[in-house]
Design a protein around this motif. Structure first.
Motif, PDB file in Angstrom:
ATOM      1  N   PRO A  37       0.766  -1.092  -0.026  1.00  0.00           N
ATOM      2  CA  PRO A  37      -0.202  -0.014  -0.209  1.00  0.00           C
ATOM      3  C   PRO A  37       0.938   1.220   0.107  1.00  0.00           C
ATOM      4  CG  PRO A  37      -0.895  -1.660   1.472  1.00  0.00           C
ATOM      5  CD  PRO A  37       0.410  -2.278   1.094  1.00  0.00           C
ATOM      6  N   ILE A  38       2.126   1.502   0.661  1.00  0.00           N
ATOM      7  CA  ILE A  38       2.834   2.333   0.905  1.00  0.00           C
ATOM      8  C   ILE A  38       3.376   2.441  -0.709  1.00  0.00           C
ATOM      9  CG2 ILE A  38       5.025   3.224   1.669  1.00  0.00           C
ATOM     10  CD1 ILE A  38       4.230   2.386   4.404  1.00  0.00           C
ATOM     11  N   ALA A  39       3.913   1.316  -1.080  1.00  0.00           N
ATOM     12  CA  ALA A  39       4.510   1.520  -2.579  1.00  0.00           C
ATOM     13  C   ALA A  39       3.622   2.102  -3.532  1.00  0.00           C
ATOM     14  CB  ALA A  39       5.041   0.349  -2.721  1.00  0.00           C
ATOM     15  N   ALA A  40       2.384   1.660  -3.574  1.00  0.00           N
ATOM     16  CA  ALA A  40       1.183   2.112  -4.411  1.00  0.00           C
ATOM     17  C   ALA A  40       1.223   3.775  -4.217  1.00  0.00           C
ATOM     18  CB  ALA A  40       0.186   1.286  -4.186  1.00  0.00           C
ATOM     19  N   ALA A  41       0.663   4.185  -2.945  1.00  0.00           N
ATOM     20  CA  ALA A  41       0.865   5.575  -2.741  1.00  0.00           C
ATOM     21  C   ALA A  41       1.623   6.305  -3.223  1.00  0.00           C
ATOM     22  CB  ALA A  41       0.453   5.763  -1.243  1.00  0.00           C
ATOM     23  N   LEU A  42       3.113   5.984  -3.101  1.00  0.00           N
ATOM     24  CA  LEU A  42       4.294   6.552  -3.676  1.00  0.00           C
ATOM     25  C   LEU A  42       4.416   6.518  -5.297  1.00  0.00           C
ATOM     26  CD1 LEU A  42       7.013   5.614  -0.929  1.00  0.00           C
ATOM     27  CD2 LEU A  42       5.439   7.883  -1.010  1.00  0.00           C
ATOM     28  N   ALA A  43       3.852   5.448  -5.605  1.00  0.00           N
ATOM     29  CA  ALA A  43       3.952   5.276  -7.139  1.00  0.00           C
ATOM     30  C   ALA A  43       2.851   6.380  -7.529  1.00  0.00           C
ATOM     31  CB  ALA A  43       3.416   3.908  -7.546  1.00  0.00           C
ATOM     32  N   GLU A  44       1.745   6.679  -7.173  1.00  0.00           N
ATOM     33  CA  GLU A  44       0.630   7.653  -7.581  1.00  0.00           C
ATOM     34  C   GLU A  44       1.440   9.091  -7.255  1.00  0.00           C
ATOM     35  OE1 GLU A  44      -3.664   9.055  -6.069  1.00  0.00           O
ATOM     36  OE2 GLU A  44      -2.822   7.795  -5.115  1.00  0.00           O
ATOM     37  N   VAL A  45       2.162   9.193  -6.352  1.00  0.00           N
ATOM     38  CA  VAL A  45       2.647  10.548  -6.185  1.00  0.00           C
ATOM     39  C   VAL A  45       3.897  10.714  -7.436  1.00  0.00           C
ATOM     40  CG1 VAL A  45       4.475  11.956  -4.609  1.00  0.00           C
ATOM     41  CG2 VAL A  45       2.416  10.681  -3.670  1.00  0.00           C
ATOM     42  N   ARG A  46       4.437   9.871  -7.668  1.00  0.00           N
ATOM     43  CA  ARG A  46       5.411   9.866  -8.692  1.00  0.00           C
ATOM     44  C   ARG A  46       4.915   9.983 -10.011  1.00  0.00           C
ATOM     45  NH1 ARG A  46       7.764   6.355 -12.509  1.00  0.00           N
ATOM     46  NH2 ARG A  46       9.784   7.253 -13.199  1.00  0.00           N
ATOM     47  N   ALA A  47       3.555   9.514 -10.142  1.00  0.00           N
ATOM     48  CA  ALA A  47       3.214   9.928 -11.670  1.00  0.00           C
ATOM     49  C   ALA A  47       2.343  11.059 -11.641  1.00  0.00           C
ATOM     50  CB  ALA A  47       1.778   8.661 -11.559  1.00  0.00           C
ATOM     51  N   GLN A  48       2.001  11.713 -10.312  1.00  0.00           N
ATOM     52  CA  GLN A  48       1.499  13.133 -10.553  1.00  0.00           C
ATOM     53  C   GLN A  48       2.026  14.071  -9.568  1.00  0.00           C
ATOM     54  OE1 GLN A  48      -2.778  11.282 -10.315  1.00  0.00           O
ATOM     55  NE2 GLN A  48      -3.101  12.579 -12.219  1.00  0.00           N
ATOM     56  N   PRO A  49       3.364  14.285  -9.689  1.00  0.00           N
ATOM     57  CA  PRO A  49       4.022  15.156  -8.411  1.00  0.00           C
ATOM     58  C   PRO A  49       3.626  16.646  -8.696  1.00  0.00           C
ATOM     59  CG  PRO A  49       5.411  14.859 -10.459  1.00  0.00           C
ATOM     60  CD  PRO A  49       4.389  13.925 -10.635  1.00  0.00           C
ATOM     61  N   GLU A  50       2.747  17.015  -9.841  1.00  0.00           N
ATOM     62  CA  GLU A  50       2.330  18.272  -9.734  1.00  0.00           C
ATOM     63  C   GLU A  50       0.893  18.586  -8.768  1.00  0.00           C
ATOM     64  OE1 GLU A  50       0.018  16.095 -12.793  1.00  0.00           O
ATOM     65  OE2 GLU A  50       2.319  16.344 -12.194  1.00  0.00           O
ATOM     66  N   GLU A  51       0.435  17.310  -8.363  1.00  0.00           N
ATOM     67  CA  GLU A  51      -0.799  17.153  -7.576  1.00  0.00           C
ATOM     68  C   GLU A  51      -0.431  17.951  -6.084  1.00  0.00           C
ATOM     69  OE1 GLU A  51      -3.995  16.971  -8.551  1.00  0.00           O
ATOM     70  OE2 GLU A  51      -3.177  16.758 -10.572  1.00  0.00           O
ATOM     71  N   ASP A  52      -1.431  18.363  -5.324  1.00  0.00           N
ATOM     72  CA  ASP A  52      -1.183  18.846  -4.013  1.00  0.00           C
ATOM     73  C   ASP A  52      -1.494  17.634  -3.066  1.00  0.00           C
ATOM     74  OD1 ASP A  52      -0.522  20.264  -1.982  1.00  0.00           O
ATOM     75  OD2 ASP A  52      -2.487  21.494  -1.626  1.00  0.00           O
ATOM     76  N   PHE A  53      -0.768  16.695  -2.932  1.00  0.00           N
ATOM     77  CA  PHE A  53      -0.959  15.353  -2.323  1.00  0.00           C
ATOM     78  C   PHE A  53      -0.625  15.994  -0.434  1.00  0.00           C
ATOM     79  CE2 PHE A  53       0.258  13.426  -5.969  1.00  0.00           C
ATOM     80  CZ  PHE A  53      -0.792  12.599  -6.310  1.00  0.00           C
ATOM     81  N   GLU A  54      -1.540  15.447   0.257  1.00  0.00           N
ATOM     82  CA  GLU A  54      -1.578  15.912   1.816  1.00  0.00           C
ATOM     83  C   GLU A  54      -1.208  14.566   2.494  1.00  0.00           C
ATOM     84  OE1 GLU A  54      -3.331  15.502   4.679  1.00  0.00           O
ATOM     85  OE2 GLU A  54      -1.888  16.821   5.463  1.00  0.00           O
ATOM     86  N   LEU A  55      -0.236  14.877   3.378  1.00  0.00           N
ATOM     87  CA  LEU A  55       0.459  13.497   3.774  1.00  0.00           C
ATOM     88  C   LEU A  55      -0.402  12.673   4.656  1.00  0.00           C
ATOM     89  CD1 LEU A  55       3.258  12.103   4.198  1.00  0.00           C
ATOM     90  CD2 LEU A  55       3.753  13.804   6.170  1.00  0.00           C
ATOM     91  N   GLY A  56      -1.357  13.544   5.387  1.00  0.00           N
ATOM     92  CA  GLY A  56      -2.311  12.917   6.277  1.00  0.00           C
ATOM     93  C   GLY A  56      -3.461  12.126   5.708  1.00  0.00           C
TER      94      GLY A  56
END
Length: 312
Positions: free
Chosen positions: A198-217
Motif C-alpha cells: 500500500p505504501i509503494a502504491a501511494a508513492l507510485a501515485e505521487v511519482r506519476a502526478q507530482p504536480e498534484e497537491d498530495f496531503e501527507l495525512g
C-alpha cells in the motif's frame, strides 16, 4: 506481480548498455571487483557458477543471475577453477568472433551472455536495499521464456540499431528490477517499507502526478497508518522526506518541459504545481544552478535545435 513494484522499478533510467557473448570450453573463470553498474549473467546453453559474498550459485542452462548493485563477484565453470584477474578474458585461449563476442579455441560447451546496465539511480534510493544477487531459475515460465528470448535477440542480432537495442534492454532491465523487489528475503530492517505494497502504491501515485497537491495525512489514511508512521516509512523507502522527493520530481519535470517545449515559464510553473512563477524560478535555480530561462537557452544550444511546441 504487483503494479506498485513495477512502478518503482520504472524510476530507474537507463544511461547505457553493453551486451557480450562468450562461447566457452574447458576450464574458465574470472573475478570481478565492485562495478558501477548492474550486471546480468545468463547461460543460453551449458552453465557455470557465480559467487557473490559467501553465496555460490549454480547457473544452469536457461537461467539468469542478476547483480542489481554490481557487487564484487566471481564467475567460473566450477567452484574449484582458479579465477583470472578482472582485466583478463575468461581464459587465455580466446579469439573474437564478432564486435562483442568471443570464443575459446577449445570446443565450447557453454554459451554465456553478459548484459551490463548503466543506470541513473538518483530517483531510486531503494536500490541500496536490494539483495546483492537474484537467481532466476525458471519458476515463472512465461517471464523466464521472454527473458531468454530477449537475451538471444540481443546476443545474436548485432544489426539492431542502438536506439532499438537500448529500448529492448530498458524493458528487460525494468523487468529484472521489478523481479528483484519481489525477492527481498534477507534481514535488513529497512526492507519492511518495500514489503508494504500500500505504501509503494501511494508513492507510485505521487511519482506519476507530482504536480498534484498530495496531503501527507490523506495518503496515510489511505493505507491505514498514522501520519508520522507513514512519513517514516515513506522516508525509509525514498531515502529522503516525501516533500523533498515531490519537489525534486516537479523540478525534473520542469527541466524536461523547458528543454523539450517552448511553453512560457509561467505555464510550466503551473504545470508542475507552483502557484508563483517567482517561487518556481528560485526553486529551479537552487536545483539546477541556473534560472529556467538560462537553462532553456543552454539546453537549446547544446541540442542545436529549437524546442518543440507542446500541446495545450
Amino acid at each position: 506481480m504487483s503494479a506498485a513494484f513495477d512502478e518503482l522499478a520504472r524510476t530507474l533510467r537507463l544511461q547505457g548498455t553493453e551486451v557480450q557473448q562468450f562461447d566457452l570450453g574447458e576450464r574458465w573463470g574470472k573475478r570481478m571487483p565492485a562495478l558501477r553498474k548492474a550486471r546480468v549473467y545468463a547461460a543460453l546453453q551449458g552453465g557455470g557458477w557465480v559467487g557473490v559474498d559467501r553465496q555460490q550459485l549454480a547457473l544452469g542452462a536457461g537461467e539468469i543471475v542478476f547483480l542489481p548493485r554490481g557487487d564484487a563477484h566471481w564467475v567460473h565453470d566450477r567452484p574449484s577453477t582458479a579465477s583470472l584477474g578482472c582485466y583478463d578474458a575468461f581464459c587465455k585461449a580466446m579469439r573474437p568472433t564478432g564486435p562483442s563476442s568471443m570464443r575459446t579455441t577449445a570446443p565450447p560447451d557453454t554459451r554465456l551472455v553478459i548484459v551490463d546496465l548503466q543506470l541513473d539511480v538518483a530517483g531510486a534510493p531503494w536500490m541500496s536495499l536490494l539483495p546483492p544477487v537474484v537467481h532466476l531459475e525458471g519458476d515463472t515460465p512465461g517471464l523466464s521464456r521472454w527473458m531468454g528470448e530477449t537475451l538471444r535477440l540481443l546476443a545474436d542480432t548485432p544489426e539492431l540499431s542502438p536506439a532499438l537495442r537500448d529500448g529492448i534492454v530498458e524493458a528487460f532491465g525494468h523487468t529484472l528490477f521489478a523481479t528483484a523487489l519481489r525477492t527481498l528475503s534477507w534481514p535488513v530492517p529497512s526492507t519492511d517499507a518495500l514489503r508494504d505494497e500500500p505504501i509503494a502504491a501511494a508513492l507510485a501515485e505521487v511519482r506519476a502526478q507530482p504536480e498534484e497537491d498530495f496531503e501527507l495525512g490523506e495518503l496515510a489514511r489511505r493505507v491505514g497508518m498514522s501520519r508520522s508512521a507513514f512519513a517514516a516509512r515513506a522516508t525509509a523507502m525514498l531515502g529522503e522526506p516525501l516533500g523533498s522527493y515531490v519537489r525534486r520530481l516537479r523540478l525534473e519535470r520542469a527541466a524536461e518541459l523547458l528543454g523539450g517545449t517552448n511553453l512560457p515559464v509561467k505555464v510550466i510553473a503551473g504545470r508542475v504545481g507552483y502557484d508563483s512563477e517567482a517561487a518556481f524560478a528560485r526553486a529551479f535555480a537552487r536545483a539546477h544552478g541556473a534560472s529556467p530561462r538560462e537553462y532553456r537557452i543552454a539546453h537549446a544550444a547544446g541540442q542545436g535545435r529549437e524546442p518543440r511546441r507542446a500541446a495545450g
